[in-house]
Scaffold this motif. Structure first.
Motif, PDB file in Angstrom:
ATOM      1  N   GLU A  19     -31.170  47.271 -16.396  1.00 53.50           N
ATOM      2  CA  GLU A  19     -32.014  46.737 -17.473  1.00 53.50           C
ATOM      3  C   GLU A  19     -32.774  45.500 -17.011  1.00 53.50           C
ATOM      4  N   GLN A  20     -32.093  44.609 -16.322  1.00 55.53           N
ATOM      5  CA  GLN A  20     -32.743  43.385 -15.861  1.00 55.53           C
ATOM      6  C   GLN A  20     -33.671  43.642 -14.670  1.00 55.53           C
ATOM      7  N   LEU A  21     -33.325  44.602 -13.834  1.00 54.69           N
ATOM      8  CA  LEU A  21     -34.216  44.957 -12.727  1.00 54.69           C
ATOM      9  C   LEU A  21     -35.550  45.468 -13.255  1.00 54.69           C
ATOM     10  N   ILE A  22     -35.504  46.231 -14.327  1.00 51.17           N
ATOM     11  CA  ILE A  22     -36.738  46.744 -14.927  1.00 51.17           C
ATOM     12  C   ILE A  22     -37.536  45.608 -15.552  1.00 51.17           C
ATOM     13  N   VAL A  23     -36.851  44.751 -16.299  1.00 54.10           N
ATOM     14  CA  VAL A  23     -37.524  43.647 -16.992  1.00 54.10           C
ATOM     15  C   VAL A  23     -38.140  42.671 -15.997  1.00 54.10           C
ATOM     16  N   ARG A  24     -37.436  42.415 -14.896  1.00 54.23           N
ATOM     17  CA  ARG A  24     -37.860  41.381 -13.949  1.00 54.23           C
ATOM     18  C   ARG A  24     -38.579  41.942 -12.726  1.00 54.23           C
ATOM     19  N   GLY A  25     -39.010  43.190 -12.808  1.00 57.23           N
ATOM     20  CA  GLY A  25     -39.797  43.763 -11.717  1.00 57.23           C
ATOM     21  C   GLY A  25     -39.048  43.896 -10.410  1.00 57.23           C
ATOM     22  N   GLY A  26     -37.792  44.304 -10.477  1.00 56.85           N
ATOM     23  CA  GLY A  26     -37.003  44.526  -9.268  1.00 56.85           C
ATOM     24  C   GLY A  26     -36.141  43.358  -8.862  1.00 56.85           C
ATOM     25  N   ARG A  27     -36.233  42.245  -9.582  1.00 54.29           N
ATOM     26  CA  ARG A  27     -35.391  41.077  -9.297  1.00 54.29           C
ATOM     27  C   ARG A  27     -34.401  40.902 -10.437  1.00 54.29           C
ATOM     28  N   ALA A  28     -33.170  40.568 -10.093  1.00 56.00           N
ATOM     29  CA  ALA A  28     -32.142  40.412 -11.121  1.00 56.00           C
ATOM     30  C   ALA A  28     -31.282  39.200 -10.808  1.00 56.00           C
ATOM     31  N   PRO A  29     -30.699  38.585 -11.833  1.00 56.07           N
ATOM     32  CA  PRO A  29     -29.823  37.437 -11.596  1.00 56.07           C
ATOM     33  C   PRO A  29     -28.639  37.821 -10.712  1.00 56.07           C
ATOM     34  N   GLN A  30     -28.286  36.926  -9.810  1.00 53.87           N
ATOM     35  CA  GLN A  30     -27.162  37.183  -8.921  1.00 53.87           C
ATOM     36  C   GLN A  30     -25.878  37.408  -9.708  1.00 53.87           C
ATOM     37  N   GLN A  31     -25.813  36.830 -10.889  1.00 54.60           N
ATOM     38  CA  GLN A  31     -24.621  36.991 -11.720  1.00 54.60           C
ATOM     39  C   GLN A  31     -24.373  38.468 -12.046  1.00 54.60           C
ATOM     40  N   LEU A  32     -25.445  39.206 -12.344  1.00 55.12           N
ATOM     41  CA  LEU A  32     -25.289  40.624 -12.672  1.00 55.12           C
ATOM     42  C   LEU A  32     -24.969  41.452 -11.426  1.00 55.12           C
ATOM     43  N   VAL A  33     -25.564  41.065 -10.292  1.00 59.61           N
ATOM     44  CA  VAL A  33     -25.240  41.752  -9.036  1.00 59.61           C
ATOM     45  C   VAL A  33     -23.769  41.545  -8.702  1.00 59.61           C
ATOM     46  N   SER A  34     -23.297  40.320  -8.868  1.00 58.56           N
ATOM     47  CA  SER A  34     -21.892  40.008  -8.579  1.00 58.56           C
ATOM     48  C   SER A  34     -20.960  40.747  -9.532  1.00 58.56           C
ATOM     49  N   ALA A  35     -21.383  40.891 -10.785  1.00 61.38           N
ATOM     50  CA  ALA A  35     -20.557  41.613 -11.758  1.00 61.38           C
ATOM     51  C   ALA A  35     -20.404  43.077 -11.355  1.00 61.38           C
ATOM     52  N   LEU A  36     -21.496  43.676 -10.892  1.00 59.55           N
ATOM     53  CA  LEU A  36     -21.416  45.067 -10.435  1.00 59.55           C
ATOM     54  C   LEU A  36     -20.570  45.169  -9.174  1.00 59.55           C
ATOM     55  N   ALA A  37     -20.714  44.208  -8.273  1.00 58.96           N
ATOM     56  CA  ALA A  37     -19.905  44.213  -7.049  1.00 58.96           C
ATOM     57  C   ALA A  37     -18.416  44.142  -7.381  1.00 58.96           C
ATOM     58  N   SER A  38     -18.063  43.276  -8.311  1.00 61.76           N
ATOM     59  CA  SER A  38     -16.656  43.145  -8.709  1.00 61.76           C
ATOM     60  C   SER A  38     -16.143  44.446  -9.325  1.00 61.76           C
ATOM     61  N   ALA A  39     -16.985  45.082 -10.137  1.00 65.98           N
ATOM     62  CA  ALA A  39     -16.583  46.347 -10.758  1.00 65.98           C
ATOM     63  C   ALA A  39     -16.401  47.440  -9.708  1.00 65.98           C
ATOM     64  N   ILE A  88     -23.708  52.270  -0.369  1.00 62.39           N
ATOM     65  CA  ILE A  88     -23.761  50.853  -0.751  1.00 62.39           C
ATOM     66  C   ILE A  88     -23.699  49.977   0.492  1.00 62.39           C
ATOM     67  N   ALA A  89     -22.834  50.354   1.433  1.00 65.01           N
ATOM     68  CA  ALA A  89     -22.691  49.574   2.667  1.00 65.01           C
ATOM     69  C   ALA A  89     -23.968  49.573   3.492  1.00 65.01           C
ATOM     70  N   ARG A  90     -24.772  50.627   3.367  1.00 58.71           N
ATOM     71  CA  ARG A  90     -26.047  50.717   4.090  1.00 58.71           C
ATOM     72  C   ARG A  90     -27.213  50.171   3.268  1.00 58.71           C
ATOM     73  N   GLN A  91     -26.917  49.578   2.126  1.00 57.67           N
ATOM     74  CA  GLN A  91     -27.940  49.101   1.181  1.00 57.67           C
ATOM     75  C   GLN A  91     -28.845  50.250   0.734  1.00 57.67           C
ATOM     76  N   GLY A  92     -28.214  51.395   0.540  1.00 58.07           N
ATOM     77  CA  GLY A  92     -28.945  52.586   0.142  1.00 58.07           C
ATOM     78  C   GLY A  92     -29.311  52.638  -1.324  1.00 58.07           C
ATOM     79  N   TYR A  93     -29.002  51.572  -2.060  1.00 57.85           N
ATOM     80  CA  TYR A  93     -29.436  51.475  -3.453  1.00 57.85           C
ATOM     81  C   TYR A  93     -30.584  50.481  -3.614  1.00 57.85           C
ATOM     82  N   GLY A  94     -31.137  50.053  -2.483  1.00 58.32           N
ATOM     83  CA  GLY A  94     -32.323  49.213  -2.530  1.00 58.32           C
ATOM     84  C   GLY A  94     -32.061  47.725  -2.561  1.00 58.32           C
ATOM     85  N   LEU A  95     -30.805  47.326  -2.553  1.00 57.71           N
ATOM     86  CA  LEU A  95     -30.467  45.904  -2.523  1.00 57.71           C
ATOM     87  C   LEU A  95     -29.028  45.746  -2.048  1.00 57.71           C
TER      88      LEU A  95
END
Length: 437
Positions: free
Chosen positions: A252-272, A314-321
């Motif tokens: 949702e935030q990647l769409i809103v922010r044109g491909g940029r998202a807060p590190q907090q959300l990236v970290s939340a997904l990483a933890s999950a 994910i390890a190869r950054q195959g999701y674009g980030l």
């Protein structure tokens, strides 16, 4: 007497046609190839990770099926995202993968990205050759579409490779209805004209004018079913749900922010993701050790492979980030784990096949699973698979099938096209000729 004479004439005509068919297939399978064929490249090495749309790709971690994401990526023109999903995902079936690679190749070609188009056409053709799960009508159609697309790009060597295979199927398959067979020869006539091969175009045109007998025998489905996903315990289901939620928030935030998202959300997904990994892998390993039935073990190992494929991507950054830097540092270890899981999967299939009660099933299943293993390795999903050993085993299994089930189906052989060993579909006689060449 007159009736016997007519019958004899028809019988002689049938023999002459059969001899002619064999001669033509041998010609098309073993003749010199005047064009160049590029060397095969690992499909994962062709992924341009910098061009993957993270908002679309990460949606796959949020519960959207890979096949649906490919369709969306093609619709939105996110071609490199579609390519990455198709290359990494083991969950899209072969028929859909081949069709999607053809669609993707056409889009690349229209966008002037010819090299990417060539790779995509070739991947579609490779699936059509090696997969044991496609009917001959789909194989032939895939070959012709790939051949036509490659011819348009001036890749006459690869175009010839796939047009020749379409010709072999049109000539030798026991499962094509007359209208389908005639249509294939008509399309082959045009395809061979595109690469400037007048002789083969003429032969195809003449073949399209022949009278073919209707087909009454259905094409047998594969012996080995696709493994069903195993049920997951509550702990893994909850971890998966948390990952879906975290991924959806990030998208949702990647769409809103044109491909940029807060590190907090990236970290939340990483933890999950890390939490889910810690729940999934121990569960899979425990179930593999405790499961009694081979079919259950196979389902669990396949699920383990599907998860490791996500983890490795994910390890190869195959999701674009960058999502989980810890996994990026462990990419080779994850890749090795993926290899071991594939080794276990095919070892379990071998045990399952040996336990089959019928010798005919054993022979057919052996050929099927070798083709699936070689396809997984060729597509880069099964890293470091024992290519030469499996190809030799496939040739041996195919030779055995020719003895027990002659003219039952098209056979996979290895034939040098312009000096590059390539997988090709041929009939029984051509296979034996290639083996003894």
């Amino acid at each position: 007497m007159r009736g016997w004479g007519v019958a004899l004439l028809f019988a002689l005509a049938g023999v002459l046609i059969a001899v002619g068919v064999v001669a033509l297939i041998l010609y098309f399978s073993t003749r010199p190839q005047p064009f160049q064929v590029p060397l095969w490249r690992d499909p994962q090495s062709l992924v341009d990770y910098t061009k993957i749309d993270p908002a679309l790709a990460v949606a796959g971690l949020g519960g959207v099926a890979d096949k649906d994401l490919v369709a969306q990526a093609l619709t939105e023109g996110r071609l490199d995202t579609a390519f990455a999903i198709l290359v990494f995902s083991p969950s899209i079936d072969d028929r859909e993968s081949a069709g999607d690679f053809l669609l993707l190749a056409d889009r690349y070609r229209k966008d002037g990205r010819n090299e990417s188009a060539v790779h995509s056409y070739r991947l579609a053709g490779t699936i059509a050759t090696l997969s044991p799960d496609l009917p001959d009508t789909v194989r032939a159609d895939t070959f012709i579409l790939a051949g036509e697309g490659l011819a348009t790009l001036g890749e006459y060597g690869l175009a010839q490779l796939y047009l020749d295979q379409a010709y072999n199927v049109a000539t030798a398959s026991a499962y094509l209805q007359p209208a389908t067979r005639r249509s294939l020869f008509q399309r082959l006539h045009k395809g061979y004209q595109m690469i400037g091969d007048r002789e083969r175009a003429r032969v195809s045109l003449e073949s399209s004018a022949q009278t073919f007998a209707p087909v009454t025998v259905p094409e047998l489905p594969p012996v080995l079913p696709v493994a069903d996903p195993p049920p997951l315990p509550l702990e893994v289901q909850q971890a998966e749900a948390q990952r879906w939620s975290a991924a959806q928030n990030l998208v949702e935030q990647l769409i809103v922010r044109g491909g940029r998202a807060p590190q907090q959300l990236v970290s939340a997904l990483a933890s999950a993701l890390i939490a889910e990994d810690r729940a999934r892998l121990p569960y899979y390993d425990a179930q593999i050790a405790s499961a009694v039935q081979l079919s259950a073990q196979i389902s669990i190992v396949q699920a383990r492979i599907n998860w490791l494929a996500i983890k490795y991507r994910i390890a190869r950054q195959g999701y674009g980030l960058s999502l989980v830097p810890e996994w990026e540092a462990q990419a080779e270890m994850i890749r090795a784990d993926l290899t071991k899981s594939y080794e276990l999967l095919f070892a379990l299939y071998a045990d399952l096949i040996v336990a089959m009660p019928d010798a005919d099933q054993i022979e057919r299943a052996t050929e099927e699973i070798l083709r699936r293993e070689i396809l997984a390795g060729t597509l880069g999903r099964y890293p470091n698979y024992p290519a030469q050993q499996r190809i030799a085993q496939l040739q041996q299994a195919t030779a055995q099938l020719i003895q027990s089930r002659p003219r039952d189906k098209m056979r996979v052989a290895v034939l040098p096209y312009a000096g590059v060993d390539s997988f090709v579909l041929v009939d029984d006689t051509s296979f034996l000729a290639i083996m003894h060449d």
